[in-house]
Design an enzyme around this catalytic site. Sequence first.
Site, PDB file in Angstrom:
ATOM      1  N   LYS A 153      -1.584 -14.031  -8.535  1.00 54.03           N
ATOM      2  CA  LYS A 153      -0.353 -14.823  -8.680  1.00 54.03           C
ATOM      3  C   LYS A 153       0.369 -14.291  -9.917  1.00 54.03           C
ATOM      4  O   LYS A 153       0.374 -14.921 -10.975  1.00 54.03           O
ATOM      5  CB  LYS A 153      -0.725 -16.304  -8.825  1.00 54.03           C
ATOM      6  CG  LYS A 153       0.240 -17.254  -8.128  1.00 54.03           C
ATOM      7  CD  LYS A 153      -0.337 -18.661  -8.082  1.00 54.03           C
ATOM      8  CE  LYS A 153       0.716 -19.687  -7.770  1.00 54.03           C
ATOM      9  NZ  LYS A 153       1.122 -19.741  -6.362  1.00 54.03           N
TER      10      LYS A 153
HETATM   11  C1  PLP Z   1       0.823 -20.316  -5.055  1.00 47.62           C
HETATM   12  C2  PLP Z   1       1.024 -19.745  -3.711  1.00 47.62           C
HETATM   13  C3  PLP Z   1       0.495 -20.322  -2.542  1.00 47.62           C
HETATM   14  C4  PLP Z   1      -0.209 -21.645  -2.543  1.00 47.62           C
HETATM   15  O1  PLP Z   1      -1.358 -21.659  -3.336  1.00 47.62           O
HETATM   16  P1  PLP Z   1      -1.921 -23.042  -3.879  1.00 47.62           P
HETATM   17  O2  PLP Z   1      -3.059 -22.651  -4.718  1.00 47.62           O
HETATM   18  O3  PLP Z   1      -2.310 -23.845  -2.707  1.00 47.62           O
HETATM   19  O4  PLP Z   1      -0.807 -23.674  -4.631  1.00 47.62           O
HETATM   20  C5  PLP Z   1       0.652 -19.650  -1.349  1.00 47.62           C
HETATM   21  N1  PLP Z   1       1.333 -18.503  -1.280  1.00 47.62           N
HETATM   22  C6  PLP Z   1       1.874 -17.925  -2.358  1.00 47.62           C
HETATM   23  C7  PLP Z   1       2.611 -16.650  -2.213  1.00 47.62           C
HETATM   24  C8  PLP Z   1       1.742 -18.530  -3.603  1.00 47.62           C
HETATM   25  O5  PLP Z   1       2.296 -17.962  -4.669  1.00 47.62           O
END
Ligand code: PLP
Length: 293
Positions: A153
Amino acid sequence: MAEPLVYLDGEFKPKSQAAINVFDHGFLYGDGLFEGIRAYNGRVFLCREHLDRFYDGANCLAIKLPLAKKEMREVLYESLKRNGLRDAYIRLIATRGVGDLGLSPLKCAGRGSIICIAASITLYPDEFYRTGMKIITSAVQRSHPECLNPRVKSLNYLSNILAKIEAINNGYEEAIMLNHRGEVAECTGDNLFIVKNGIVKTPPPSAVILEGCTRNCVIRVARKSRIEVREETLARFDVYTADELFLTGTAAELIPVVEADGRSIGSGKPGPVTLDLLAKFRRFIKAYRDPGV
Ligand SMILES: *Cc1c(COP(=O)(O)O)cnc(C)c1O
């Protein structure tokens, strides 16, 4: 009302004074990573899962975090406390740190910044949960896993932003993104699930997705109540011909989708499995106790 307080490298600063140096590579190059976390009723939801992902991502980017997981957890709780929040959206950020104008992280002053912002939650309109969302497929693909692996992320979310712009320009809130093989990966900020003949299906991590903490939690909740869940490669065909479609993410929680690329999904209304899982997921949240790290 007093200004929100933002954690920045060991101090809590009023929002207007919480600033980052313009030479920080997080700003110059998107060199850093983040987490979006929820707190419900004073508990940081899926705290361990989010911190594990954060530290794995940092490791992948070769960013050494200046705090141990336990201390990072304390930052999350302290951010809630200082802002008098029990239900919140928490944004945790780590940057490479202050360097020069070159790419090299070696010039960055040893340790990067840790930022934690606790804000009250903004949700999709309640109507979406009752009547379902409509989405489209974006022409913007997820980046190849051997470039920037979307499992991190990272602070570089430009592909997702371009896909989001495409959705908005076409009058939609979310877009499906395909991977480099043309398979369904996920949406711009949410993971994707379909329901077909009573079986819940979602793309595996190898389909080039950000492995959502909400996704993994919903899979566990479903399996616990004996709903079959398969991690399976999905094509757009599978999405169009699904009985039900829904998305998961920290901010969205679990949201039904009733139309994709102009095709009505199933009955065109949120389906029974989706609504059942949403209710079960909300019960899980209510009963959640943070086990620590
Ligand atoms: C953060 C995110 C998610 C969802 O992740 P969670 O941990 O459930 O919040 C899904 N796809 C992408 C591209 C993300 O950045």
